[in-house]
Design a protein around this motif. Structure first.
Motif, short mmCIF file in Angstrom:
data_model
loop_
_atom_site.label_atom_id
_atom_site.label_comp_id
_atom_site.label_asym_id
_atom_site.label_seq_id
_atom_site.Cartn_x
_atom_site.Cartn_y
_atom_site.Cartn_z
N GLN A 281 8.78 39.09 -22.48
CA GLN A 281 7.82 38.09 -22.94
C GLN A 281 8.13 37.66 -24.37
N THR A 284 7.69 34.15 -25.94
CA THR A 284 6.37 33.58 -26.28
C THR A 284 6.17 33.53 -27.78
N SER A 288 5.53 30.15 -29.75
CA SER A 288 4.36 30.03 -30.62
C SER A 288 4.75 29.49 -31.99
N ALA A 318 1.58 29.39 -25.02
CA ALA A 318 2.87 30.05 -24.85
C ALA A 318 2.86 31.00 -23.66
N PHE A 319 1.76 31.74 -23.50
CA PHE A 319 1.70 32.70 -22.40
C PHE A 319 1.48 32.02 -21.05
N ARG A 322 4.86 31.49 -20.09
CA ARG A 322 5.44 32.75 -19.62
C ARG A 322 5.18 32.94 -18.14
#
Length: 596
Positions: A281, A284, A288, A318-319, A322
């Motif tokens: 991850q 991210t 960001s 951002a997530f 993901r």
């Protein structure tokens, strides 16, 4: 002067920081022996398996970033094992599953941490393997003080272990009772395993040959054989509430090796940040930074409501990406260049409004509509955990008595070598102890989906998209800062907040870590049962009543944590003149930085 809970550690010889004081002091002892930062990091990693067994284990996984003195940029070390050959969607669905459980034998992938440590030691260490493993063997054989959180975790699982996982009962409840807080706890079977690895390794001549012999003993020798023999017969309860057999084999283990990779990076002002690839991850964090570039965050009060709101909304975006786009790039064509571009970040920034968002909003990238639609659909489903034990990753202190999650290590030596590593997996809650080895298997396969056609679809040989995410950053294109934290989905959230405070607030490492933290669980969780909490925002009460009221007024579904419970950050840095710095969080009263 910056007032902190403890001093920022300063020195020129070496610094070591981690999530447990014993590991940090072991790391410093290795530096004192003439070892490199990689030697020290490895010794710390093996000790953490012993003293924090509810957070990491020998059969777990680990990504790391290493900056070798004289080299231009860091490299990624991939200690993330892949799915076994028998891990197919068809097989798992035939087992009655529509989601991979958070524990048990079907939750495991090939264990990668040991291979990653051996790779780094071979190439960038100086000391004999015995020097690296002996501290862990000592604490496993002669005992270490049991953390209160370890005691509570074992006590809470005592009945389950007795009824369902008898090998775990024998290991973690010797004599039929959980170890009391601060009592000495031993794991003689684990000590025997590492002793045997050393014995077989030292039959070879030369340091590198011994390290390779140790790797073979683990992946092709008696360790792999013990796992293979047990899994052929074992049928154990998992988090979904069923008894199921596993698919990992000794042949799977023999066919895997840790590797080096180039990191991903973005520039932010005069800083560069490096992260591992799209199978983590970590990007991210990079996304960001792209979203925040030009947002005015550099002018905000770094403990104010504007900062918290802007950063939280950024992380939601951002997530969301993901969930839609990240996965193993060796198996799937991922639009990495677009995701990390300035133009894409600027477009995403326009979505941040004055109120909290309750939507899942992955970006729209041509040719990837199926992935975005699937991510939105999954996040909208209600999820219910099964009745079995071990649902997902160990949780933070404010959520249950099973406190903590994962471990982290940062080390810099006198020559300028640096390591940032985040070992995890193989927790005592994840799977039964393998008979004779003193160690349970990992549960990282729960990151996969049992849906075809996604970058995170279960497939043999594919890496799960891990939450583990060490970091490095620096000016002028060279790494000078190593940092990270445990925390599952929160890792890159807390690291981003720390980085912004260091860059825009001029804080020293300890002050940046001590400042109040926040995180959101708005997006799809990585761990079984993969829940979402739309609009969620957790903050520490140290932000103050006015900031908390302001955030509520902006519509955030606010959760105020208990004081000093959010985040387990550690960090180390090297100034251009060679001055070394290190710091560790006071939260949960375990992490320490040492150095001289």
């Amino acid at each position: 002067m910056q007032f902190t809970t403890r001093p920022e550690i300063l020195g020129t010889f070496g610094v070591a920081t981690s999530t447990h004081w014993i590991a940090s002091t072991v790391g410093m002892s290795i530096l004192e022996k003439g070892g490199t930062a990689i030697d020290a990091g490895a010794a710390m990693g093996f000790v953490l398996q012993v003293v924090e067994p509810h957070l990491c284990g020998p059969l777990g996984d680990m990504p790391a970033l290493v900056q070798i003195a004289g080299e231009d940029a860091p490299r990624v070390v991939c200690g993330q094992g892949t799915a076994p050959a028998g891990a197919t969607i068809e097989h798992y669905k035939a087992e009655g599953l529509d989601m991979i459980p958070g524990s048990g034998l079907l939750a495991t992938v090939i264990p990668g941490a040991f291979g990653a440590w051996m790779l780094m030691l071979r190439d960038h260490g100086r000391l004999p393997l015995r020097d690296i493993l002996e501290p862990a063997i000592h604490y496993a054989r002669h005992g270490h003080p049991t953390l209160a959180r370890v005691s509570a975790t074992i006590e809470g699982l005592a009945d389950f272990f007795r009824d369902e996982w008898p090998t775990s009962y024998e290991t973690w409840l010797p004599g039929g009772s959980a170890p009391a807080p601060e009592s000495l706890f031993c794991n003689p079977a684990l000590a025997d395993t590492y002793d045997r690895i050393l014995t077989e390794a030292e039959a070879a001549t030369g340091r590198e040959a011994q390290i390779e012999a140790a790797r073979r003993a683990f992946y092709e020798g008696f360790v792999a054989e013990a796992i293979d023999d047990w899994i052929k017969e074992a049928c154990v309860m998992d988090a979904a509430g069923g008894r199921r057999k596993g698919v990992l084999t000794g042949q799977d283990m023999a066919g895997w090796q840790a590797t080096y990779e180039d990191p991903l990076s973005v520039d932010y002002g005069d800083w560069t940040v490096w992260k591992a690839g799209m199978w983590t991850q970590g990007p991210t964090f990079l996304q960001s930074l792209r979203i925040l570039d030009g947002s005015g965050v550099d002018q905000m009060d770094l403990n104010g409501a504007d900062f918290v709101h802007t950063v939280a909304e950024t992380m939601k975006l951002a997530f969301a990406d993901r969930e839609a786009y990240y996965g193993d790039p060796t198996h799937t064509d991922i639009p990495t260049e677009t995701l990390l571009s300035k133009a894409y970040g600027a477009d995403r920034q326009k979505l941040i409004g004055p109120k909290a968002s309750f939507e899942q909003r992955p970006g729209q990238i041509d040719g990837f509509d199926l992935w975005t639609q699937e991510a939105i659909k999954r996040a909208g489903k209600d999820v219910v955990a099964g009745p079995g034990a071990g649902a997902g990753e160990p949780t933070m202190a404010h959520l249950s008595e099973k406190r903590g999650d994962t471990v982290h290590i940062d080390v810099i030596d006198r020559w300028g070598n640096m390591i940032s590593a985040t070992p995890s997996g193989g927790w005592l809650q994840s799977s039964p102890v393998v008979p004779g080895l003193g160690m349970p298997l990992n549960s990282r396969a729960q990151m996969f989906w049992l849906t075809e056609g996604l970058p995170t679809s279960l497939a043999p040989g594919r890496r799960p998209r891990t939450t583990l995410s060490p970091s490095m950053a620096g000016r002028d294109g060279k790494a000078s800062l190593a940092f990270g934290t445990p925390g599952g989905d929160q890792q890159d959230q807390w690291q981003l907040i720390l980085f912004l405070r260091l860059v825009h607030g001029g804080m020293n490492l300890q002050a940046g870590i001590d400042a109040p933290l926040f995180n959101t669980s708005h997006f799809q969780a990585s761990f079984y049962p993969r829940a979402t909490q739309p609009g969620h925002l957790m903050v520490e009460p140290a932000f103050g009543d006015a900031v908390i009221a302001d955030l509520r007024a902006r519509g955030h579904d606010l959760q105020v944590a208990e004081p000093w419970t959010v985040g387990r950050l550690t960090a180390a840095s090297r100034d251009p003149d060679g001055l070394l710095r290190a710091a560790a969080t006071p939260r949960l009263m375990q992490a320490y930085a040492v150095g001289r």
